[in-house]
Design an enzyme around this catalytic site. Structure first.
Site, PDB file in Angstrom:
ATOM      1  N   ARG A  13       0.811  -1.217   0.000  1.00 33.25           N
ATOM      2  CA  ARG A  13       0.000   0.000   0.000  1.00 33.25           C
ATOM      3  C   ARG A  13       0.845   1.269   0.000  1.00 33.25           C
ATOM      4  NH1 ARG A  13      -5.294  -0.011   0.784  1.00 33.25           N
ATOM      5  NH2 ARG A  13      -6.285  -2.048   0.932  1.00 33.25           N
ATOM      6  N   GLY A  99       9.133   1.370   8.781  1.00 26.86           N
ATOM      7  CA  GLY A  99       7.772   1.866   8.924  1.00 26.86           C
ATOM      8  C   GLY A  99       6.778   0.749   9.163  1.00 26.86           C
ATOM      9  N   THR A 100       7.264  -0.486   9.179  1.00 20.73           N
ATOM     10  CA  THR A 100       6.425  -1.655   9.443  1.00 20.73           C
ATOM     11  C   THR A 100       5.836  -1.578  10.850  1.00 20.73           C
ATOM     12  OG1 THR A 100       7.880  -2.975   8.023  1.00 20.73           O
ATOM     13  CG2 THR A 100       6.438  -4.182   9.523  1.00 20.73           C
ATOM     14  N   ALA A 123       9.835   3.915  13.452  1.00 20.87           N
ATOM     15  CA  ALA A 123       8.681   4.723  13.839  1.00 20.87           C
ATOM     16  C   ALA A 123       7.418   4.129  13.239  1.00 20.87           C
ATOM     17  CB  ALA A 123       8.850   6.162  13.363  1.00 20.87           C
ATOM     18  N   HIS A 156      -8.871   2.844  10.697  1.00 20.33           N
ATOM     19  CA  HIS A 156      -8.114   2.569   9.476  1.00 20.33           C
ATOM     20  C   HIS A 156      -8.981   1.775   8.496  1.00 20.33           C
ATOM     21  CE1 HIS A 156      -4.644   3.637  11.991  1.00 20.33           C
ATOM     22  NE2 HIS A 156      -3.997   3.845  10.861  1.00 20.33           N
ATOM     23  N   LYS A 160      -6.274  -3.342   6.995  1.00 17.31           N
ATOM     24  CA  LYS A 160      -5.207  -3.301   7.998  1.00 17.31           C
ATOM     25  C   LYS A 160      -5.336  -4.507   8.919  1.00 17.31           C
ATOM     26  CE  LYS A 160      -2.885  -0.251  11.312  1.00 17.31           C
ATOM     27  NZ  LYS A 160      -1.556  -0.504  10.672  1.00 17.31           N
ATOM     28  N   GLY A 166      -0.065   0.712  15.245  1.00 13.48           N
ATOM     29  CA  GLY A 166       1.202   1.048  15.875  1.00 13.48           C
ATOM     30  C   GLY A 166       1.231   2.482  16.359  1.00 13.48           C
TER      31      GLY A 166
END
Length: 269
Positions: A13, A99-100, A123, A156, A160, A166
Protein backbone atom coordinates in the site's frame (compact mmCIF):
# COMPACT_ATOMS: atom_id res chain seq x y z
CA UNK A 1 26.09 13.39 -1.85
CA UNK A 2 22.99 11.78 -3.31
CA UNK A 3 21.74 8.97 -1.08
CA UNK A 4 21.19 5.62 -2.76
CA UNK A 5 17.81 4.51 -1.46
CA UNK A 6 15.98 1.20 -1.65
CA UNK A 7 12.32 0.44 -0.98
CA UNK A 8 11.21 -2.86 0.55
CA UNK A 9 7.50 -3.50 0.10
CA UNK A 10 7.26 -1.73 -3.24
CA UNK A 11 4.14 -3.71 -4.17
CA UNK A 12 2.33 -2.84 -0.93
CA UNK A 13 0.00 0.00 0.00
CA UNK A 14 2.89 2.37 0.64
CA UNK A 15 5.03 1.26 -2.29
CA UNK A 16 3.83 3.60 -5.01
CA UNK A 17 3.89 6.60 -2.70
CA UNK A 18 7.44 5.78 -1.61
CA UNK A 19 8.55 5.55 -5.24
CA UNK A 20 7.01 8.94 -5.99
CA UNK A 21 8.49 10.50 -2.85
CA UNK A 22 11.97 9.26 -3.71
CA UNK A 23 11.74 10.49 -7.29
CA UNK A 24 10.57 13.92 -6.08
CA UNK A 25 13.43 14.42 -3.61
CA UNK A 26 16.74 15.57 -5.16
CA UNK A 27 18.65 14.35 -2.10
CA UNK A 28 17.96 10.70 -2.88
CA UNK A 29 18.33 8.34 -5.82
CA UNK A 30 16.00 5.35 -6.01
CA UNK A 31 18.37 2.46 -6.69
CA UNK A 32 16.41 -0.60 -5.53
CA UNK A 33 12.78 -1.73 -5.42
CA UNK A 34 12.10 -4.97 -3.58
CA UNK A 35 9.00 -7.17 -3.42
CA UNK A 36 8.54 -10.62 -1.90
CA UNK A 37 10.18 -13.54 -3.72
CA UNK A 38 7.84 -14.95 -6.35
CA UNK A 39 5.66 -11.85 -6.46
CA UNK A 40 4.08 -11.24 -9.88
CA UNK A 41 5.55 -7.71 -9.85
CA UNK A 42 9.15 -8.95 -9.83
CA UNK A 43 10.77 -7.84 -13.07
CA UNK A 44 8.32 -4.99 -13.64
CA UNK A 45 9.55 -1.41 -13.78
CA UNK A 46 9.19 0.32 -10.40
CA UNK A 47 8.00 3.55 -12.00
CA UNK A 48 5.27 1.83 -13.98
CA UNK A 49 4.24 -0.11 -10.86
CA UNK A 50 3.74 3.25 -9.13
CA UNK A 51 1.56 4.50 -11.99
CA UNK A 52 4.33 6.60 -13.53
CA UNK A 53 6.39 6.29 -16.68
CA UNK A 54 9.22 3.75 -16.73
CA UNK A 55 12.34 4.72 -14.78
CA UNK A 56 14.56 1.81 -15.81
CA UNK A 57 14.52 0.14 -12.39
CA UNK A 58 13.21 -3.45 -12.32
CA UNK A 59 11.65 -4.81 -9.15
CA UNK A 60 13.66 -7.62 -7.54
CA UNK A 61 12.56 -10.35 -5.15
CA UNK A 62 15.44 -10.28 -2.68
CA UNK A 63 17.52 -7.59 -0.99
CA UNK A 64 20.70 -9.59 -1.61
CA UNK A 65 20.37 -8.90 -5.34
CA UNK A 66 20.82 -5.15 -4.81
CA UNK A 67 22.54 -4.76 -1.41
CA UNK A 68 25.66 -3.28 -3.03
CA UNK A 69 23.54 -0.49 -4.56
CA UNK A 70 21.83 0.78 -1.41
CA UNK A 71 22.94 3.20 1.33
CA UNK A 72 19.63 3.20 3.20
CA UNK A 73 16.61 0.90 2.96
CA UNK A 74 13.06 2.08 3.63
CA UNK A 75 11.05 -0.94 4.82
CA UNK A 76 7.24 -1.08 4.87
CA UNK A 77 6.60 -4.83 4.86
CA UNK A 78 5.67 -7.34 7.59
CA UNK A 79 7.47 -7.91 10.91
CA UNK A 80 9.13 -11.18 9.91
CA UNK A 81 10.23 -9.72 6.57
CA UNK A 82 11.62 -6.60 8.22
CA UNK A 83 13.63 -8.72 10.67
CA UNK A 84 15.15 -10.66 7.77
CA UNK A 85 16.06 -7.38 6.09
CA UNK A 86 17.49 -6.17 9.41
CA UNK A 87 20.08 -8.93 9.40
CA UNK A 88 20.94 -8.36 5.74
CA UNK A 89 21.32 -4.61 6.27
CA UNK A 90 23.54 -5.06 9.29
CA UNK A 91 25.82 -7.41 7.36
CA UNK A 92 25.97 -5.11 4.33
CA UNK A 93 26.40 -1.83 6.23
CA UNK A 94 23.04 -0.46 5.09
CA UNK A 95 21.07 1.95 7.27
CA UNK A 96 17.41 1.09 7.82
CA UNK A 97 14.19 3.10 8.09
CA UNK A 98 11.40 0.90 9.49
CA UNK A 99 7.77 1.87 8.92
CA UNK A 100 6.43 -1.66 9.44
CA UNK A 101 3.98 -2.11 12.34
CA UNK A 102 2.68 -5.10 14.31
CA UNK A 103 5.93 -6.12 16.02
CA UNK A 104 5.84 -8.12 19.25
CA UNK A 105 7.78 -6.94 22.30
CA UNK A 106 10.44 -9.56 21.59
CA UNK A 107 10.79 -8.43 17.98
CA UNK A 108 11.17 -4.82 19.09
CA UNK A 109 13.99 -5.92 21.37
CA UNK A 110 15.75 -7.54 18.41
CA UNK A 111 15.57 -4.24 16.53
CA UNK A 112 16.96 -2.35 19.52
CA UNK A 113 19.83 -4.82 19.86
CA UNK A 114 20.69 -4.55 16.17
CA UNK A 115 20.83 -0.75 16.47
CA UNK A 116 23.91 -1.09 18.66
CA UNK A 117 25.81 -1.82 15.46
CA UNK A 118 23.91 0.17 12.82
CA UNK A 119 21.73 3.21 12.26
CA UNK A 120 17.96 2.62 12.42
CA UNK A 121 14.96 4.94 12.37
CA UNK A 122 12.04 2.95 13.76
CA UNK A 123 8.68 4.72 13.84
CA UNK A 124 5.13 3.40 13.51
CA UNK A 125 4.14 6.63 11.78
CA UNK A 126 6.41 8.82 9.63
CA UNK A 127 3.96 11.72 9.39
CA UNK A 128 5.20 15.11 10.57
CA UNK A 129 1.72 15.87 11.91
CA UNK A 130 1.47 12.67 13.94
CA UNK A 131 4.86 13.27 15.51
CA UNK A 132 3.90 16.82 16.40
CA UNK A 133 0.76 15.32 17.97
CA UNK A 134 2.97 13.03 20.07
CA UNK A 135 4.74 16.10 21.43
CA UNK A 136 1.40 17.71 22.27
CA UNK A 137 0.24 14.50 23.96
CA UNK A 138 3.27 14.53 26.23
CA UNK A 139 2.44 18.09 27.28
CA UNK A 140 -1.27 17.38 27.77
CA UNK A 141 -0.61 14.25 29.80
CA UNK A 142 1.70 16.11 32.17
CA UNK A 143 -0.78 18.95 32.66
CA UNK A 144 -4.16 17.19 32.89
CA UNK A 145 -3.53 13.45 32.58
CA UNK A 146 -3.37 12.60 36.26
CA UNK A 147 -7.01 13.57 36.82
CA UNK A 148 -8.50 12.77 33.40
CA UNK A 149 -9.93 9.61 31.88
CA UNK A 150 -7.77 8.84 28.85
CA UNK A 151 -9.15 7.10 25.77
CA UNK A 152 -7.52 6.49 22.38
CA UNK A 153 -9.69 5.88 19.31
CA UNK A 154 -8.18 4.92 15.96
CA UNK A 155 -9.68 4.16 12.55
CA UNK A 156 -8.11 2.57 9.48
CA UNK A 157 -9.12 0.85 6.24
CA UNK A 158 -10.63 -2.61 6.22
CA UNK A 159 -7.39 -4.25 5.02
CA UNK A 160 -5.21 -3.30 8.00
CA UNK A 161 -4.29 -6.50 9.82
CA UNK A 162 -2.98 -5.28 13.19
CA UNK A 163 -4.98 -3.61 15.97
CA UNK A 164 -4.62 -1.29 17.70
CA UNK A 165 -2.47 0.51 15.17
CA UNK A 166 1.20 1.05 15.87
CA UNK A 167 0.53 4.77 16.02
CA UNK A 168 -2.21 4.35 18.63
CA UNK A 169 0.09 2.21 20.75
CA UNK A 170 2.87 4.79 20.42
CA UNK A 171 0.45 7.50 21.53
CA UNK A 172 -0.44 5.36 24.52
CA UNK A 173 3.22 4.85 25.35
CA UNK A 174 3.89 8.59 25.25
CA UNK A 175 0.96 9.34 27.55
CA UNK A 176 1.78 6.51 29.96
CA UNK A 177 5.44 7.52 30.18
CA UNK A 178 4.52 11.13 30.92
CA UNK A 179 2.36 9.87 33.80
CA UNK A 180 4.98 7.47 35.13
CA UNK A 181 2.98 4.41 34.14
CA UNK A 182 3.72 1.28 32.13
CA UNK A 183 1.33 0.97 29.19
CA UNK A 184 1.30 -2.83 29.40
CA UNK A 185 -0.06 -2.56 32.94
CA UNK A 186 -2.73 0.08 32.34
CA UNK A 187 -3.99 -0.48 28.77
CA UNK A 188 -7.57 -1.67 28.21
CA UNK A 189 -8.22 -2.95 24.68
CA UNK A 190 -11.94 -2.66 23.98
CA UNK A 191 -14.82 -3.19 26.37
CA UNK A 192 -17.79 -5.54 26.33
CA UNK A 193 -20.52 -6.56 28.73
CA UNK A 194 -20.66 -5.42 32.35
CA UNK A 195 -17.23 -3.88 32.83
CA UNK A 196 -17.79 -2.13 36.15
CA UNK A 197 -16.74 1.39 37.06
CA UNK A 198 -13.85 2.74 35.05
CA UNK A 199 -10.41 2.47 36.67
CA UNK A 200 -9.02 6.01 36.65
CA UNK A 201 -5.48 4.80 36.00
CA UNK A 202 -6.28 2.94 32.78
CA UNK A 203 -5.80 4.04 29.17
CA UNK A 204 -8.54 2.74 26.89
CA UNK A 205 -8.16 1.77 23.23
CA UNK A 206 -10.94 1.50 20.65
CA UNK A 207 -10.40 0.33 17.08
CA UNK A 208 -12.39 0.92 13.89
CA UNK A 209 -11.73 -0.92 10.62
CA UNK A 210 -13.86 0.32 7.73
CA UNK A 211 -13.74 1.32 4.08
CA UNK A 212 -10.63 3.08 2.80
CA UNK A 213 -9.78 5.23 5.84
CA UNK A 214 -6.09 6.14 5.56
CA UNK A 215 -5.63 6.74 9.27
CA UNK A 216 -7.32 8.69 12.06
CA UNK A 217 -6.29 8.93 15.71
CA UNK A 218 -7.89 10.78 18.61
CA UNK A 219 -6.65 10.87 22.19
CA UNK A 220 -9.23 12.11 24.69
CA UNK A 221 -8.45 13.53 28.13
CA UNK A 222 -11.90 13.69 29.76
CA UNK A 223 -12.39 15.36 33.14
CA UNK A 224 -15.46 16.71 34.90
CA UNK A 225 -16.72 19.78 33.08
CA UNK A 226 -14.34 19.62 30.11
CA UNK A 227 -12.33 17.37 27.88
CA UNK A 228 -9.37 17.84 25.57
CA UNK A 229 -9.09 15.91 22.31
CA UNK A 230 -5.95 15.77 20.21
CA UNK A 231 -6.72 14.42 16.75
CA UNK A 232 -4.72 13.64 13.64
CA UNK A 233 -6.33 12.64 10.34
CA UNK A 234 -4.34 11.52 7.32
CA UNK A 235 -5.97 12.04 3.93
CA UNK A 236 -3.13 10.62 1.84
CA UNK A 237 -0.40 8.02 2.39
CA UNK A 238 1.97 10.42 0.65
CA UNK A 239 2.49 12.18 3.98
CA UNK A 240 3.96 8.96 5.41
CA UNK A 241 6.14 8.44 2.34
CA UNK A 242 7.58 11.96 2.47
CA UNK A 243 8.34 11.49 6.15
CA UNK A 244 10.11 8.19 5.48
CA UNK A 245 12.32 9.77 2.82
CA UNK A 246 13.07 12.65 5.17
CA UNK A 247 14.09 10.09 7.80
CA UNK A 248 16.36 8.33 5.30
CA UNK A 249 18.17 11.56 4.45
CA UNK A 250 18.55 12.46 8.13
CA UNK A 251 19.79 8.98 9.06
CA UNK A 252 22.72 9.19 6.65
CA UNK A 253 24.25 11.92 8.82
CA UNK A 254 23.94 9.88 12.02
CA UNK A 255 26.03 7.14 13.57
CA UNK A 256 24.90 3.89 15.12
CA UNK A 257 21.77 3.89 17.24
CA UNK A 258 18.01 3.52 17.40
CA UNK A 259 16.12 6.69 16.47
CA UNK A 260 12.51 7.67 15.87
CA UNK A 261 10.75 10.50 14.05
CA UNK A 262 10.97 12.68 17.14
CA UNK A 263 14.75 12.59 16.63
CA UNK A 264 14.43 13.23 12.90
CA UNK A 265 12.22 16.28 13.44
CA UNK A 266 14.18 17.66 16.40
CA UNK A 267 11.19 17.39 18.74
CA UNK A 268 12.96 15.74 21.67
CA UNK A 269 14.04 17.68 24.69
Amino acid sequence: MVIRTGIAGVAGRMGGNLVRACLADPAVELTAAIARPGSPVVGRDAGELAGLSAIGLPVVGNLSEVSDKVDVLIDFTLPEVTLAHLESCRSAGIRLVIGTTGFSAEQRQLIAAAAEGMGIVFAPNMSVGVNLALKLLDIAARVVGEHADIEIVEAHHRHKIDAPSGTALRMGEVVAKALGRNLQDCAIYGREGITGIRDAKTIGFSTIRAGDIVGEHTVMFADEGERIEITHKASSRMTFAKGAVRAAVWLMSQGEGLFDMQDVLGLKG
